[in-house]
Design a protein around this motif. Structure first.
Motif, PDB file in Angstrom:
ATOM      1  N   ALA A  47       0.823  -1.209   0.000  1.00 15.08           N
ATOM      2  CA  ALA A  47       0.000   0.000   0.000  1.00 15.08           C
ATOM      3  C   ALA A  47       0.859   1.261   0.000  1.00 15.08           C
ATOM      4  O   ALA A  47       0.522   2.255  -0.653  1.00 15.08           O
ATOM      5  N   GLY A  48       1.974   1.233   0.733  1.00 17.57           N
ATOM      6  CA  GLY A  48       2.858   2.388   0.745  1.00 17.57           C
ATOM      7  C   GLY A  48       3.464   2.649  -0.626  1.00 17.57           C
ATOM      8  O   GLY A  48       3.483   3.787  -1.110  1.00 17.57           O
ATOM      9  N   ALA A  49       3.955   1.576  -1.260  1.00 18.51           N
ATOM     10  CA  ALA A  49       4.516   1.718  -2.608  1.00 18.51           C
ATOM     11  C   ALA A  49       3.450   2.171  -3.600  1.00 18.51           C
ATOM     12  O   ALA A  49       3.691   3.048  -4.437  1.00 18.51           O
ATOM     13  N   GLN A  50       2.258   1.593  -3.496  1.00 14.99           N
ATOM     14  CA  GLN A  50       1.183   1.936  -4.418  1.00 14.99           C
ATOM     15  C   GLN A  50       0.778   3.396  -4.286  1.00 14.99           C
ATOM     16  O   GLN A  50       0.481   4.061  -5.294  1.00 14.99           O
ATOM     17  N   LEU A  51       0.782   3.918  -3.061  1.00  9.43           N
ATOM     18  CA  LEU A  51       0.423   5.328  -2.875  1.00  9.43           C
ATOM     19  C   LEU A  51       1.410   6.237  -3.608  1.00  9.43           C
ATOM     20  O   LEU A  51       0.995   7.202  -4.263  1.00  9.43           O
ATOM     21  N   TYR A  52       2.690   5.918  -3.520  1.00 13.02           N
ATOM     22  CA  TYR A  52       3.675   6.731  -4.237  1.00 13.02           C
ATOM     23  C   TYR A  52       3.439   6.646  -5.740  1.00 13.02           C
ATOM     24  O   TYR A  52       3.443   7.673  -6.438  1.00 13.02           O
ATOM     25  N   PHE A  53       3.204   5.444  -6.245  1.00 17.13           N
ATOM     26  CA  PHE A  53       2.979   5.280  -7.684  1.00 17.13           C
ATOM     27  C   PHE A  53       1.691   5.981  -8.124  1.00 17.13           C
ATOM     28  O   PHE A  53       1.637   6.563  -9.213  1.00 17.13           O
ATOM     29  N   ASP A  54       0.664   5.934  -7.281  1.00 19.33           N
ATOM     30  CA  ASP A  54      -0.589   6.640  -7.600  1.00 19.33           C
ATOM     31  C   ASP A  54      -0.332   8.145  -7.746  1.00 19.33           C
ATOM     32  O   ASP A  54      -0.855   8.790  -8.675  1.00 19.33           O
ATOM     33  N   ALA A  55       0.446   8.691  -6.818  1.00 16.48           N
ATOM     34  CA  ALA A  55       0.733  10.125  -6.852  1.00 16.48           C
ATOM     35  C   ALA A  55       1.546  10.490  -8.095  1.00 16.48           C
ATOM     36  O   ALA A  55       1.280  11.507  -8.753  1.00 16.48           O
ATOM     37  N   ILE A  56       2.517   9.651  -8.434  1.00 16.19           N
ATOM     38  CA  ILE A  56       3.341   9.906  -9.616  1.00 16.19           C
ATOM     39  C   ILE A  56       2.517   9.776 -10.894  1.00 16.19           C
ATOM     40  O   ILE A  56       2.615  10.599 -11.815  1.00 16.19           O
ATOM     41  N   ASN A  57       1.682   8.748 -10.954  1.00 20.49           N
ATOM     42  CA  ASN A  57       0.846   8.544 -12.145  1.00 20.49           C
ATOM     43  C   ASN A  57      -0.129   9.699 -12.347  1.00 20.49           C
ATOM     44  O   ASN A  57      -0.428  10.090 -13.485  1.00 20.49           O
ATOM     45  N   ALA A  58      -0.633  10.247 -11.246  1.00 25.44           N
ATOM     46  CA  ALA A  58      -1.563  11.372 -11.346  1.00 25.44           C
ATOM     47  C   ALA A  58      -0.901  12.612 -11.941  1.00 25.44           C
ATOM     48  O   ALA A  58      -1.575  13.485 -12.485  1.00 25.44           O
ATOM     49  N   GLU A  59       0.421  12.667 -11.855  1.00 31.30           N
ATOM     50  CA  GLU A  59       1.176  13.790 -12.418  1.00 31.30           C
ATOM     51  C   GLU A  59       1.717  13.487 -13.810  1.00 31.30           C
ATOM     52  O   GLU A  59       2.518  14.247 -14.343  1.00 31.30           O
ATOM     53  N   GLY A  60       1.302  12.347 -14.372  1.00 35.19           N
ATOM     54  CA  GLY A  60       1.740  12.000 -15.720  1.00 35.19           C
ATOM     55  C   GLY A  60       2.795  10.935 -15.792  1.00 35.19           C
ATOM     56  O   GLY A  60       3.321  10.638 -16.877  1.00 35.19           O
ATOM     57  N   GLY A  61       3.154  10.335 -14.642  1.00 41.82           N
ATOM     58  CA  GLY A  61       4.136   9.269 -14.636  1.00 41.82           C
ATOM     59  C   GLY A  61       5.562   9.790 -14.613  1.00 41.82           C
ATOM     60  O   GLY A  61       5.823  10.948 -14.287  1.00 41.82           O
ATOM     61  N   ILE A  62       6.489   8.930 -14.985  1.00 39.57           N
ATOM     62  CA  ILE A  62       7.909   9.274 -15.039  1.00 39.57           C
ATOM     63  C   ILE A  62       8.367   9.206 -16.489  1.00 39.57           C
ATOM     64  O   ILE A  62       8.262   8.158 -17.129  1.00 39.57           O
ATOM     65  N   GLN A 291       1.428  11.952   4.242  1.00 43.51           N
ATOM     66  CA  GLN A 291       0.145  12.325   4.842  1.00 43.51           C
ATOM     67  C   GLN A 291      -0.757  13.016   3.818  1.00 43.51           C
ATOM     68  O   GLN A 291      -1.963  12.727   3.734  1.00 43.51           O
ATOM     69  N   ASN A 292      -0.193  13.927   3.053  1.00 39.01           N
ATOM     70  CA  ASN A 292      -0.974  14.638   2.031  1.00 39.01           C
ATOM     71  C   ASN A 292      -1.506  13.682   0.970  1.00 39.01           C
ATOM     72  O   ASN A 292      -2.680  13.758   0.576  1.00 39.01           O
ATOM     73  N   ASN A 293      -0.654  12.778   0.492  1.00 37.48           N
ATOM     74  CA  ASN A 293      -1.087  11.822  -0.530  1.00 37.48           C
ATOM     75  C   ASN A 293      -2.067  10.797   0.026  1.00 37.48           C
ATOM     76  O   ASN A 293      -2.976  10.345  -0.675  1.00 37.48           O
ATOM     77  N   PHE A 294      -1.883  10.439   1.305  1.00 34.44           N
ATOM     78  CA  PHE A 294      -2.815   9.500   1.946  1.00 34.44           C
ATOM     79  C   PHE A 294      -4.210  10.112   1.988  1.00 34.44           C
ATOM     80  O   PHE A 294      -5.215   9.431   1.715  1.00 34.44           O
ATOM     81  N   ALA A 295      -4.285  11.391   2.332  1.00 37.42           N
ATOM     82  CA  ALA A 295      -5.580  12.086   2.377  1.00 37.42           C
ATOM     83  C   ALA A 295      -6.173  12.239   0.978  1.00 37.42           C
ATOM     84  O   ALA A 295      -7.398  12.171   0.800  1.00 37.42           O
ATOM     85  N   LYS A 296      -5.328  12.422  -0.011  1.00 37.03           N
ATOM     86  CA  LYS A 296      -5.795  12.662  -1.377  1.00 37.03           C
ATOM     87  C   LYS A 296      -6.295  11.382  -2.042  1.00 37.03           C
ATOM     88  O   LYS A 296      -7.351  11.361  -2.683  1.00 37.03           O
ATOM     89  N   PHE A 297      -5.536  10.293  -1.895  1.00 38.48           N
ATOM     90  CA  PHE A 297      -5.862   9.063  -2.630  1.00 38.48           C
ATOM     91  C   PHE A 297      -6.594   8.032  -1.773  1.00 38.48           C
ATOM     92  O   PHE A 297      -7.096   7.034  -2.290  1.00 38.48           O
ATOM     93  N   LYS A 298      -6.614   8.224  -0.461  1.00 40.14           N
ATOM     94  CA  LYS A 298      -7.425   7.436   0.473  1.00 40.14           C
ATOM     95  C   LYS A 298      -7.260   5.916   0.294  1.00 40.14           C
ATOM     96  O   LYS A 298      -8.214   5.213  -0.084  1.00 40.14           O
ATOM     97  N   PRO A 299      -6.086   5.369   0.581  1.00 48.01           N
ATOM     98  CA  PRO A 299      -5.910   3.900   0.525  1.00 48.01           C
ATOM     99  C   PRO A 299      -6.886   3.209   1.466  1.00 48.01           C
ATOM    100  O   PRO A 299      -7.169   3.703   2.562  1.00 48.01           O
ATOM    101  N   ARG A 300      -7.389   2.059   1.051  1.00 45.80           N
ATOM    102  CA  ARG A 300      -8.380   1.330   1.841  1.00 45.80           C
ATOM    103  C   ARG A 300      -7.740   0.199   2.641  1.00 45.80           C
ATOM    104  O   ARG A 300      -6.768  -0.402   2.224  1.00 45.80           O
ATOM    105  N   ASP A 301      -8.332  -0.078   3.800  1.00 43.93           N
ATOM    106  CA  ASP A 301      -7.989  -1.246   4.624  1.00 43.93           C
ATOM    107  C   ASP A 301      -6.551  -1.242   5.126  1.00 43.93           C
ATOM    108  O   ASP A 301      -5.985  -2.315   5.402  1.00 43.93           O
ATOM    109  N   VAL A 302      -5.930  -0.076   5.221  1.00 44.97           N
ATOM    110  CA  VAL A 302      -4.589   0.034   5.784  1.00 44.97           C
ATOM    111  C   VAL A 302      -4.526   1.267   6.678  1.00 44.97           C
ATOM    112  O   VAL A 302      -5.370   2.153   6.588  1.00 44.97           O
TER     113      VAL A 302
END
Length: 377
Positions: A47-62, A291-302
């Motif tokens: 979930a931690g890794a996925q949150l980072y990837f979600d945030a990066i993908n939302a900005e257009g990826g790498i 914390q900011n990305n957690f609030a923005k993307f709201k991971p479930r069950d973690v």
């Protein structure tokens, strides 16, 4: 246009279109425990890794490429880690691996030459055993302090405050035995005495025998080289047996899960080493970003715990290497870029690799659970 030329042109367009998703996508693979006693560890690393990837993908990826994380459950069984890694390499062709869980599991991957034969880097494993640090495998990049460094932090702090008699609970496998050696040496070097040691079998919480052995020795402090489930059961039984020693667990034990399993009353006073900053900090840039990305993307069950931060940090390091490797990186280019990553500031946690050292972090802190079940420094 002749029919045959039209068909060829149409086919070329279709093939080009089909190729676009893979060209604009980077696959990262994870084999970890999502069932069994270490399921919460694997789940939060993912979930931690996925949150980072979600945030990066939302900005257009790498470099315009989106990151796709594929995960498979090995149940904390080394033979499954090997089998599933081979399967994923064949079926999905990931550019890198991330977030494997367990010393024996990672050692099996290296012993079976999974990484070297595929030429694929593995980043951010959930182990800090000294044998892996010394092994310095060219394809393994660790983003946490070693267990030996955690043990050194424990012995230095407790010897300084007057504790001299120690006992050790350890998992009877490569993980536990390796850290046990480091702990025995650290206690001796610091001028302390090892009064007792007790073991339990991997993938179990059968700690009853260890509880009796350690309680009989009447130590001042007990070091828990164990996973969360075993640590919780050991602490519960030890409290019930009237053992009033100070208990301190390695970062492989999660504080919130301990409280959930045995209650805040029995968990109160348990100290734990941590290899990433406090998830509730308001001052560490890495944590504020999470914390900011957690609030923005709201991971479930973690929950936003230390293991979640560890997964995010590992993905962040991998993301930085992907940026530096440039568009359309190969596994070799990514591996070489990781090895050249020096003094990278991941928001207050510094990561440095070199050809001679693939253990990138030395961050260790000690926290303690209060009577409300909250961690304090």
């Amino acid at each position: 246009m002749p029919l045959i030329s039209f068909v060829r042109a149409t086919l070329a367009i279709i093939l080009f279109a089909l190729a676009l998703p893979s060209a604009a996508q980077i696959v990262i693979g994870q084999i970890a425990a999502f069932s069994g006693p270490l399921a919460p560890t694997g789940t939060h690393m993912r979930a931690g890794a996925q949150l980072y990837f979600d945030a990066i993908n939302a900005e257009g990826g790498i470099h315009g490429a989106r990151i796709r994380l594929l995960s498979k459950d090995d149940g904390y069984k080394s033979e499954e880690t090997v089998r599933l890694a081979r399967e994923m390499l064949k079926e999905s062709q990931p550019l890198a691996f991330i977030g494997f869980v367990g010393t024996g599991n990672v050692e099996a991957i290296l012993d079976q030459k999974i990484l070297s034969e595929a030429g694929i880097p593995l980043v951010a494993v959930r182990t800090g055993t000294e044998s892996l640090v010394r092994r310095n495998d060219p394809f393994l990049f660790m983003t946490r302090a070693s267990y030996a460094e955690e043990i050194e932090k424990i012995t230095d702090q407790y010897i300084t405050t007057g504790y001299t008699r120690f006992a050790i609970l350890y998992q009877d496998d490569a993980f536990g035995q390796g850290v046990l050696q480091s702990a025995e040496q650290a206690i001796k070097n610091a001028g302390g005495t090892l009064a007792a040691k007790g073991a339990y079998a991997k993938n179990t919480t059968e700690v009853g025998a260890a509880v009796k052995i350690i309680a009989a020795a009447n130590p001042q402090a007990v070091i828990l080289i164990a996973n969360t489930a075993a640590s919780a059961e050991f602490l519960k039984q030890s409290r019930e047996a009237g053992n009033l020693a100070q208990y301190v667990a390695l970062s492989t034990t999660d504080a919130a899960q301990i409280v959930q399993r045995i209650g805040a009353e029995k968990a109160e006073g348990l100290a734990l080493t941590q290899v990433v900053p406090d998830p509730n900090s308001q001052t560490v840039p890495l944590i504020r970003e999470i914390q900011n990305n957690f609030a923005k993307f709201k991971p479930r069950d973690v929950t936003l715990n230390h293991t979640f931060v560890e997964g995010y940090l590992g993905a962040m390091v991998l993301g930085e290497a992907l940026r530096r490797a440039g568009p359309n990186p190969t596994r070799k280019k990514l591996r070489d870029t990781l090895e050249a990553l020096k003094s990278y500031d991941a928001g207050g946690v510094f990561i440095s690799f070199s050809p001679k050292r693939h253990a990138g972090s030395r961050f260790v802190d000690i926290t303690i659970l209060n009577r409300a079940g909250k961690l304090l420094r």
